[in-house]
Scaffold this active site. Sequence first.
Site, mmCIF file in Angstrom:
data_model
loop_
_atom_site.group_PDB
_atom_site.id
_atom_site.type_symbol
_atom_site.label_atom_id
_atom_site.label_comp_id
_atom_site.label_asym_id
_atom_site.label_seq_id
_atom_site.Cartn_x
_atom_site.Cartn_y
_atom_site.Cartn_z
ATOM 1 N N ASP A 1 0.848 -1.192 0.000
ATOM 2 C CA ASP A 1 0.000 0.000 0.000
ATOM 3 C C ASP A 1 0.882 1.239 0.000
ATOM 4 O O ASP A 1 1.358 1.684 1.036
ATOM 5 C CB ASP A 1 -0.918 0.002 1.227
ATOM 6 C CG ASP A 1 -1.942 1.133 1.176
ATOM 7 O OD1 ASP A 1 -1.727 2.104 0.431
ATOM 8 O OD2 ASP A 1 -2.948 1.050 1.891
ATOM 9 N N HIS B 1 0.449 7.952 3.749
ATOM 10 C CA HIS B 1 1.123 7.281 4.862
ATOM 11 C C HIS B 1 2.627 7.523 4.900
ATOM 12 O O HIS B 1 3.303 7.006 5.783
ATOM 13 C CB HIS B 1 0.840 5.784 4.788
ATOM 14 C CG HIS B 1 -0.615 5.460 4.666
ATOM 15 N ND1 HIS B 1 -1.528 5.768 5.646
ATOM 16 C CD2 HIS B 1 -1.329 4.883 3.653
ATOM 17 C CE1 HIS B 1 -2.736 5.390 5.251
ATOM 18 N NE2 HIS B 1 -2.638 4.851 4.055
ATOM 19 N N ILE C 1 -0.386 9.466 8.295
ATOM 20 C CA ILE C 1 -1.098 8.623 9.254
ATOM 21 C C ILE C 1 -0.768 7.154 8.996
ATOM 22 O O ILE C 1 -0.330 6.769 7.921
ATOM 23 C CB ILE C 1 -2.617 8.847 9.169
ATOM 24 C CG1 ILE C 1 -3.157 8.429 7.797
ATOM 25 C CG2 ILE C 1 -2.958 10.303 9.465
ATOM 26 C CD1 ILE C 1 -4.679 8.516 7.670
ATOM 27 N N GLY D 1 -4.913 2.340 7.881
ATOM 28 C CA GLY D 1 -6.009 1.774 8.650
ATOM 29 C C GLY D 1 -5.913 0.268 8.757
ATOM 30 O O GLY D 1 -6.205 -0.318 9.805
#
Length: 286
Positions: A189, A194, A209, A212
């Site tokens: 990903d 990120h 961040i 998830g």
Amino acid sequence: MPIDPKIALGAELPSREFAWTPSDVQLYHLGLGAGARWTDPAELRYLDDRAPQVLPSFAAVAPTLHETEPPKVSFPGIDIDLAKVVHGYQEIRLHRPIPAAGKATLGRRIAEVWDKGSAAVVVQEHTAVGSDGEPLWTARSSIFAKGEGGFGGERGPSSKTELPDRAPDFDVSTPTLPQQALLYRMLGDRNPLHSDPEFARAAGFPNPILHGLCTYGIVCKTATDTALDSEAARITGFRARFAGVLYPGETIRTRIWRGEGELVLTATVVEREDAPVLADVVLSLS
């Protein structure tokens, strides 16, 4: 392009073939922080060279392992800027334990499209069938696209998992690493949200961040280790709604309640006064 639910809803997406090895499983578990207890036999089961046990959350990443291009949100009737998108929820239902190595074909479709007014919710359903022709798992996930609502569709259902009216059976704190997102993105990903501070700020966050799905996997592992004696094969399903963001280096607080055939959880951020990060979390058990 605005969302056209008449085209999008029920659209079949191209199937894809994929494979994984014990090394892929090990890398996934390391991306979640496995190995911190490096002499614990139960912990080392996640990192065995030949037959590591596999967390069910691995199903969410197995089809896209090692892909290095940023994901695109472009489907029949749907074309959305990646910067507007966050993960809504993730659900995995296992038809059998995931083997440490295998090959599978993934069937994909757009299962639901909801109009929340200021945003849109797009739900995909994926079913993985092993090389033996038998199903391995079914995954459902949603994306929440800011500013893409208002296309005249239905608002969709609203559901909430009620927590038991008692103290949790377990209350566990799990630290994450400052480099957690940079390690986890090696699984495939590569969304710059990120890793790229400028991209993250343009998307409305002060810093990159954590994925998830990384938080999702960490909480799955925490519950497995804490309440199930590290027996991942006992889990038949895992679902969660992404309720907030986690920044690399923060600590996840997981509260766990035992139920009939399931574990009910909440996950919050210790450093931000228990701000929610995952909600409506349920592990189904055999």
